[in-house]
Write a protein that holds these residues in place. Sequence first.
Motif, PDB file in Angstrom:
ATOM      1  N   HIS A   1     -12.168  -6.649  -6.140  1.00 41.61           N
ATOM      2  CA  HIS A   1     -11.100  -6.356  -5.188  1.00 41.61           C
ATOM      3  C   HIS A   1     -11.075  -4.913  -4.739  1.00 41.61           C
TER       4      HIS A   1
ATOM      5  N   HIS B   1     -14.705  -7.922   1.857  1.00 44.55           N
ATOM      6  CA  HIS B   1     -13.279  -7.700   1.769  1.00 44.55           C
ATOM      7  C   HIS B   1     -12.861  -6.255   1.777  1.00 44.55           C
TER       8      HIS B   1
ATOM      9  N   TRP C   1       4.623  -6.106   2.441  1.00 43.23           N
ATOM     10  CA  TRP C   1       4.005  -7.410   2.664  1.00 43.23           C
ATOM     11  C   TRP C   1       4.986  -8.492   2.267  1.00 43.23           C
TER      12      TRP C   1
ATOM     13  N   GLN D   1     -11.251  -9.437 -10.205  1.00 47.12           N
ATOM     14  CA  GLN D   1     -10.359 -10.495 -10.627  1.00 47.12           C
ATOM     15  C   GLN D   1     -10.183 -10.554 -12.132  1.00 47.12           C
TER      16      GLN D   1
ATOM     17  N   ARG E   1     -15.034 -11.501  -2.015  1.00 48.03           N
ATOM     18  CA  ARG E   1     -14.378 -12.168  -3.102  1.00 48.03           C
ATOM     19  C   ARG E   1     -15.327 -13.040  -3.894  1.00 48.03           C
TER      20      ARG E   1
ATOM     21  N   ASP F   1       5.345  -5.160  -6.717  1.00 51.10           N
ATOM     22  CA  ASP F   1       5.943  -6.380  -6.188  1.00 51.10           C
ATOM     23  C   ASP F   1       7.400  -6.501  -6.573  1.00 51.10           C
TER      24      ASP F   1
ATOM     25  N   ASN G   1       0.668  -2.950  -6.834  1.00 52.54           N
ATOM     26  CA  ASN G   1      -0.294  -3.297  -5.804  1.00 52.54           C
ATOM     27  C   ASN G   1      -1.144  -2.134  -5.341  1.00 52.54           C
TER      28      ASN G   1
ATOM     29  N   ALA H   1      -5.122  -8.882 -15.858  1.00 54.67           N
ATOM     30  CA  ALA H   1      -5.069  -9.658 -14.612  1.00 54.67           C
ATOM     31  C   ALA H   1      -5.822  -8.866 -13.548  1.00 54.67           C
ATOM     32  N   GLU H   2      -5.810  -9.358 -12.311  1.00 54.69           N
ATOM     33  CA  GLU H   2      -6.589  -8.698 -11.260  1.00 54.69           C
ATOM     34  C   GLU H   2      -6.284  -7.212 -11.162  1.00 54.69           C
TER      35      GLU H   2
ATOM     36  N   MET I   1       6.615  -5.484 -12.385  1.00 62.29           N
ATOM     37  CA  MET I   1       5.829  -6.527 -11.745  1.00 62.29           C
ATOM     38  C   MET I   1       4.535  -5.917 -11.224  1.00 62.29           C
ATOM     39  N   SER I   2       3.732  -6.749 -10.588  1.00 62.27           N
ATOM     40  CA  SER I   2       2.384  -6.322 -10.197  1.00 62.27           C
ATOM     41  C   SER I   2       2.410  -5.008  -9.427  1.00 62.27           C
TER      42      SER I   2
ATOM     43  N   TRP J   1      -6.048  -4.188  -8.682  1.00 61.93           N
ATOM     44  CA  TRP J   1      -5.926  -4.091  -7.232  1.00 61.93           C
ATOM     45  C   TRP J   1      -6.494  -2.806  -6.669  1.00 61.93           C
TER      46      TRP J   1
ATOM     47  N   GLU K   1      -2.381  -6.440 -11.317  1.00 63.85           N
ATOM     48  CA  GLU K   1      -1.398  -7.510 -11.179  1.00 63.85           C
ATOM     49  C   GLU K   1      -0.543  -7.625 -12.425  1.00 63.85           C
TER      50      GLU K   1
ATOM     51  N   LYS L   1       0.842  -1.202   0.000  1.00 56.99           N
ATOM     52  CA  LYS L   1       0.000   0.000   0.000  1.00 56.99           C
ATOM     53  C   LYS L   1       0.875   1.249   0.000  1.00 56.99           C
TER      54      LYS L   1
END
Lengths: 376, 625
Positions: free
Chosen positions: A219, A172, A37, A236, A188, A364, A350, A260-261, A347-348, A263, A280, A15
């Motif tokens: 999400h 969620h 994370w 998703q 979800r 990520d 977030n 992809a997902e 990369m993803s 976020w 993602e 975050k």
Amino acid sequence: MENINAKYVSQKISKTRWCPVSYSSLQQPEVFATGSWDNEDNKVSIWSIGNHNNSGLEDGFEGDPQILCEHKHGGDVLDLQFLDQERMVSASSTGAVTIFRYHPNTHTISVLQHWARAHSYPCDNAPCTALVCSSPEIVTVGEDGRIVVFRADQEGAVRVIGEMRTRMLPPHKESSLKLSVVFVRECRQQHNSRGDLPKDHGALKFDLFIIFLYRAPLHCVDRHPNQQHIVATGGQDGMLCVWDVRQGGTPISLMEAHSAEMWEVRFHPTNPDHLFTCSEDGSLLHWETASHSEMPSFLQGGRNSSVISHGALTPAGGNRPLSSAWLCGDSGKGCLETTHMLPSQTMSVNSLDIIGQCLVCGTDGEAIFVNRHVPV
Amino acid sequence: AIHLQEPEGKHMGFAWGQGNIFVYETLFKATGSGSPFIHEVRKDEDIYSPILRKLFNESHHIFVGLQTIREDLPSKNKKPQFVSISKNYRSVIRACMEELHISLNPTVSILLAIELIWNLCEVLFIDAAPAGSLLLHLLDWVRLHKADVDEKARDVLQSDSPAEHRDYWDVVVSYVLQGRLDEARQMLGKKATLTPAANNIFKMMDNLLSKMPFYNPGGTQTLTEFDVKWRHWHEEVDRCLQDNSFASNQHLEVLCKILLGDEDTLLEHKDLLGTWYHFLVSRLLFCHPTVKPTELHYYAQVNYSTKTLSAPEPLDSILLAAFEFDIHQVIKDCSIALNNWWFVAHLTDLLDHCKLLQSHNLHFGSNLREFLLLEYASGLFTHHSLWQLAVDYFDHCLEFGRVYLELQIERVPLDTERKALKVLRICEQRQMSEQVRSICKIMAMRALRNNRLGSALSWSIRAKDAAFATLISERFLQDYCAKGTFSDLDLIDNLGPAMLLSDRLTFLGKYREFHKLYGEKRFKEAAKLLLSLMTAKIAPRSFWMTLLTDALPLLEQKEVIFSADQTYELMFCLEELTSSLNTPSSDSDKSMQEEDVELTKVELLRLALSRNLAMAIVKEGTVET
């Protein structure tokens, strides 16, 4: 894309949030917080991108984020919100909710409050998946299917909602907006429910019901800052949906945003013709729609509050029934522009946050990207 | 090192982990007490260093970019790209070095060595400079790795009287040894102004220095022309020496000898040179600037043996192997010397893209590049956080990458749902259905354990796991029988096509639909659905009693809901059910009370059904007049 710089920080960022700036000073935000994370020791950190007159740093060009302070955090940081300019709240994968205070003079972070088992199963930890604050109240939601309300100054939970109603699904995320504390909650599963809670003499009443359902898990959700009936969601399948809460049923527009997902989705707080999504698949998209209204955007909606941030309450004065370009539906596709904001093959992504012209996001790939000249 | 308490008489036991070993004290005889401690021995500490993590992440980014370079470009167009990628890698190493330097970390020296080797490999292999430019690149290489010259020069220049500083001549000689003649001339100028009497010889030296030819690769001069010019200059310097022109100033005479490449003089200054490869390059600069790549190893060998005093270090043998253009030896030596596969994996990958590695098949079928990448990525997978990087590395190992990934990805600990989602996305993108199923099963079991049936169901739907979906549907139904209500209604209401995954799930969905219809008072449709659940054999036999009991209120309504035909069918179902119940199977453990209840229910049903039948026949037989 030339204005975006990557800073590698040796922790996967879940975050990023700008510290709220005082609206009257017309400043661009300079300080942001990040949560990590998937580390053995997770951390909550505060960074600054301002000019450092006192530290005499020669390396790192202007705008390179410098870490000011950090504090360890038990469990993954699943959500992070600022209560006000000094306090922030984090939701942890261990089910704990913590209030941190940032001391700008000494550059330290201290723990103000810690609710260790805000969410739990009988025999296990239940992650606290999202939270929203409207000072002094903090509302959190977790995988155990409960909504818990805390007050920043009180020890115990003010209110726990969840097990009473058997219809409660594991929600969620939720975001609280406007005076009438409204939840937009999705889980979800294919579910999206919303409740209206009129604030009545300080006591919160809850009444939840389903407005619309979507076929894939969702999400993230965000509400239009001025027009409360417009909601954008992402999930998703990576599709960006814009809904009109008054109508419910099917989304007004459905756009293929990511592979992809998704976020996070965010409306720009002061210029809501702009929307940002991150996913993602490693891309961060900037959506821009042409507004039909001829009124300049700063006259739309009231903004009497002195603090602008994403979780803050804004007074109910600005509820004019202006038609927004987001409700164009398919016919509005022609007036929608999308731009990629990050170099390819990241990369993803977030998380993202935007205030004014400053965008910050975390990935990520253990990198933070800051763009100070977003064209809004 | 691990020290056992009271090592006498004790044994050590161990168990392999993923990338680590657990070691514990024990006694192989049964009696006696052991130490309660278990030690974890990790083989690779580097990946846990926070500063080196930046190296891994940034280099991953470069690696992925390298893999996606288009294959169809001719190789001579790709060379500048490869060189720039090599420079990118090196700048990442340098950035890490600077940070480590600030924190006084001993890993700095290893990174220095790595960057030195990489730089040399870039010059010799990737850039593959021909004669002429080769020496220039080697000079750059040496200059980059000898920073103390600049520090000394700074000290000298900042002093009150630079020409009198004790390091002054060292600086001048160092400049000349590195071929930085302009700076040497500037320095000399300071001395010249101080000693006007010796102006002549200083002018002569300045002249010589200014006239030394340097090859210009972009220019029009060919190598042969340059060679000729250089020889002329060399002869001129030799003449000056033979004439004893510099005899009055010992320092200038030394400089002159250096310019001629005199070996003894160079050896006298080995402190300033520091390393044998600096010695090598300086000697080449002043003896043989048109050295060809193929001649390099000869000079390297000769110079190495004259220069070494101490025992050869691994770094030296690696550099020697590089000068000999023996790429495989370089990689092999580096693999042995370094404790982390990062360097060899990335360098080999880059060299492979430059088509410099002969396909050298190892025993188990994959080539060297793939082997090293697999080793590196497997090491990454043991890290709690860096496993995500490893996925991309496996993707680009064509032969064994997928197998490795399949094995490793199942072992990533799934602490939170979000992490499970990311791992699932990785598996789904690569069509690893076995892994998808196993991950979803883990998450579903966890949800079941915490009594979150809806979540468990959705995981099994995602995995398309029919057996598990059946299990969870059974749980739902059991819960319903026990509590009288459903949990997670919204999920069941909106299963959509996922309902067809398993029979039990379909039944669950349809049963819930029945309840909804009933709630909306659409009795006729509810009745039809209820009946079809039994006649179409969607409902499990064990549930029929419940269904029939659900039919009771419909039968008791004032208005006739079930038609006569439907009532007949219901009766048939009831008979089927009671006849199967009457068979003396394992029902002997049922208490008397339960049997009574069952009988009462059956009686009630029979009564309701017959009444309904009567009303239905009457209603259907009535002719509206």
